[in-house]
Scaffold this motif. Structure first.
Motif, PDB file in Angstrom:
ATOM      1  N   TYR A 192       0.831  -1.203   0.000  1.00 38.12           N
ATOM      2  CA  TYR A 192       0.000   0.000   0.000  1.00 38.12           C
ATOM      3  C   TYR A 192       0.870   1.260   0.000  1.00 38.12           C
ATOM      4  CZ  TYR A 192      -4.354  -2.450   1.186  1.00 38.12           C
ATOM      5  OH  TYR A 192      -5.466  -3.242   1.161  1.00 38.12           O
ATOM      6  N   THR A 223       0.225   5.630   1.057  1.00 35.21           N
ATOM      7  CA  THR A 223      -0.697   6.696   1.458  1.00 35.21           C
ATOM      8  C   THR A 223      -0.657   7.782   0.388  1.00 35.21           C
ATOM      9  OG1 THR A 223       1.035   7.880   2.659  1.00 35.21           O
ATOM     10  CG2 THR A 223      -0.270   6.294   3.923  1.00 35.21           C
ATOM     11  N   ARG A 273       3.392  11.740   7.494  1.00 39.02           N
ATOM     12  CA  ARG A 273       2.195  10.916   7.702  1.00 39.02           C
ATOM     13  C   ARG A 273       2.206  10.279   9.094  1.00 39.02           C
ATOM     14  NH1 ARG A 273      -0.829  13.572   4.306  1.00 39.02           N
ATOM     15  NH2 ARG A 273      -0.259  13.279   2.114  1.00 39.02           N
ATOM     16  N   GLN A 314      -0.980   8.256  10.172  1.00 37.16           N
ATOM     17  CA  GLN A 314      -1.038   6.992   9.456  1.00 37.16           C
ATOM     18  C   GLN A 314      -0.021   5.997  10.009  1.00 37.16           C
ATOM     19  OE1 GLN A 314      -1.175  10.017   8.163  1.00 37.16           O
ATOM     20  NE2 GLN A 314      -2.508  10.111   6.363  1.00 37.16           N
ATOM     21  N   CYS A 346       7.277  -1.131   6.767  1.00 40.66           N
ATOM     22  CA  CYS A 346       6.903   0.245   6.405  1.00 40.66           C
ATOM     23  C   CYS A 346       8.157   1.059   6.145  1.00 40.66           C
ATOM     24  CB  CYS A 346       6.083   0.874   7.541  1.00 40.66           C
ATOM     25  SG  CYS A 346       5.398   2.501   7.163  1.00 40.66           S
ATOM     26  N   GLU A 357       5.291  10.138   1.332  1.00 44.85           N
ATOM     27  CA  GLU A 357       4.180   9.256   1.683  1.00 44.85           C
ATOM     28  C   GLU A 357       4.766   8.007   2.334  1.00 44.85           C
ATOM     29  OE1 GLU A 357       1.192  10.151   1.559  1.00 44.85           O
ATOM     30  OE2 GLU A 357       1.292  11.899   0.243  1.00 44.85           O
ATOM     31  N   PRO A 393      -5.460   2.961   7.516  1.00 45.95           N
ATOM     32  CA  PRO A 393      -5.772   4.392   7.579  1.00 45.95           C
ATOM     33  C   PRO A 393      -6.433   4.851   6.283  1.00 45.95           C
ATOM     34  CG  PRO A 393      -3.397   3.990   7.919  1.00 45.95           C
ATOM     35  CD  PRO A 393      -4.029   2.672   7.680  1.00 45.95           C
ATOM     36  N   GLY A 414      -7.367   6.687   2.929  1.00 46.25           N
ATOM     37  CA  GLY A 414      -6.476   7.178   1.880  1.00 46.25           C
ATOM     38  C   GLY A 414      -5.392   6.202   1.479  1.00 46.25           C
ATOM     39  N   SER A 415      -5.363   5.013   2.109  1.00 42.53           N
ATOM     40  CA  SER A 415      -4.372   4.007   1.725  1.00 42.53           C
ATOM     41  C   SER A 415      -4.834   3.321   0.439  1.00 42.53           C
ATOM     42  CB  SER A 415      -4.228   2.945   2.821  1.00 42.53           C
ATOM     43  OG  SER A 415      -3.899   3.548   4.044  1.00 42.53           O
TER      44      SER A 415
END
Lengths: 313, 313
Positions: free
Chosen positions: B158, B160, B194, B197, B208, B264, B278, B280-281
């Protein structure tokens, strides 16, 4: 920490970074952040200092000494808090990748890091004018950090080591003729942070600072933040034979009080603790209630303007 | 932190530093070190990033945006670890004291700091070529930091927000003619870290990273450190109308994958968590066991060389 491949390679290749050694550093270099374990009952002490070519060091500096000194000046701030260092980050801005320079620089930096069991836990490398920035981190038992603000009238004022050697080293670099220059140049190029002394002063010193800008300026910070004054006896200042000779030849008696880069500790202690101080501590004066810095020399008391090296002044 | 009077004045005057606000910061600025309280059960996340004039920003940059961006890129690294920021140090190397520049720079820096409840706890100011270095610190519950090394085959990949806006902003600065430039310039000049998020992804994301060097390069770090590969669907990339238009006009479809400065988050999650992400992902691909980065576009799969912006390359 943006951590491009090239950055990793650079850091890995020259800083011999393996898994971190200290139990407070559970994660190796190379993620978005370093992770630090601060044990319960401790506070983290954090300091940062930057060195810039032609401002803090000469372009022809020995890179191994530079690596040592960059870390030493940061560890010195931890020493002045009574903190035990365990982790540093390094932000390197370099005009180019000069292999032999980086090799020597990292050798000096990492040798001092190993001496104190400090891990390099992260960093950033960018291209640009030579600018070196370190952040050093250590732990101190909660509420036992040595602050600048605790000096009390009646405290004795002490320093570790000797004063003015680094200042003399700078003068030698600038052309002063000294027939035994080694000690002064060593102190100027490779200062030793007073970590052990800082740790030994926990629970003993009322106030402590490291002498980076000269005793007068740095003691001045203690006086200002503690709301007190001090009286120093110039004849008590611990001076090397070379610095004494310099003072006699030049009559520049202020130099040991105003020259920077000594990285000794200046601290104040109640009279009761005089027997428990780290070896090599020398009393140079006394804290007084009346603000200001007074220096007695040859029977005369001079009001001393507390001025050291200041940027942008 | 050598902390001369002049440094204090500079920092106090322009950074409006009062007593720190966050309970983890018990000591104000102005001692040898900052002191941080890390609560039991938490780890400290630490990151550092430097920005250099003519390398990371143009000499004519709006100083308020620069102050914002310098802090944002550091907070973005904390976001990528799932850490909650609370303290920063700032090492400023400035060619001169330009009051209006410093005022605007500190306004941008401190506005973002206040937005996230972050205290400026220390720093160092030196004279020299314009170089700005921040170290940002945050806390994360022990063992719950989002690492780069946890991606598993089968995870969904994913991101953001949108990709390529900052890259388009840079192209506009370099002369590309865009009839609606505001969004791209805003993303380039004032990226939003972010943080929320990152916090929401604790316990959900297997891996991440923040996208500072382009999705291909930064996802590449996850792949390398997790020992896996990934397949992306180009048509899924969240692109603004302006970036889509740029790609159509230029046929430079790689730009949203390689342009830096988006800040992002890119993260991987097991399929079970798809409902808890979260807002908007957007899923852009899938982690696969086979190493390498494959990008499907218009029915064709291309092996992608994971290259972003690299210093010293």
């Amino acid at each position: 920490m943006s951590g491009t491949i090239a950055e990793f390679d650079l850091i890995r290749r020259y800083f011999a970074v393996h898994a971190p050694q200290h139990p407070y550093n559970p994660l190796g270099i190379g993620d978005d952040c370093a992770l630090l374990n601060v044990p319960a009952g401790y506070q983290l002490a954090v300091t940062t200092d930057t060195m810039v070519e032609n401002v803090h060091f000469f372009a022809d500096v020995d890179p191994e000494s530079l690596g040592h000194k960059l870390l030493a000046v940061n560890l010195s701030d931890l020493a002045a808090m009574g903190a035990e260092p365990f982790a540093v980050t390094l932000a390197l801005t370099l005009p180019a990748t000069d292999e032999s320079w980086l090799q020597a620089f990292s050798r000096g930096f990492m040798a001092l890091a190993r001496q104190y069991g400090v891990d390099l836990v992260g960093g950033d490398t960018t291209s640009g004018p030579l600018t070196l920035s370190v952040q050093a981190m250590g732990v101190v038992p909660e509420g036992r950090a040595l602050l600048r603000s605790g000096a009390q009238a009646g405290d004795a004022v002490y320093v570790t080591g000797q004063l003015g050697n680094a200042g003399l080293g700078l003068k030698i670099k600038q052309g002063y003729d000294c027939n035994r220059p080694d000690l002064a140049l060593q102190c100027f190029n490779k200062p030793q942070p007073r970590i052990e002394q800082g740790l030994a002063l926990r629970g003993i010193a009322n106030a402590c600072i490291d002498i980076s800008d000269g005793l007068a300026a740095d003691l001045g910070h203690i006086l200002e933040q503690s709301g007190v004054g001090a009286r120093l006896q110039w004849e008590r200042l611990p001076l090397s034979a070379q610095v004494q000779e310099y003072v006699e030849r030049s009559n520049d008696w202020r130099m040991p009080l105003t020259a920077g880069d000594d990285y000794e500790l200046c601290f104040t202690v109640p009279a009761d603790f005089a027997g428990q101080l780290p070896g090599g501590s020398i009393q140079v004066g006394t804290i007084e209630a009346e603000p200001g810095l007074r220096v007695e020399r040859a029977g005369v008391t001079e009001i001393f303007e507390a001025k050291g090296y200041e940027h942008f002044s």
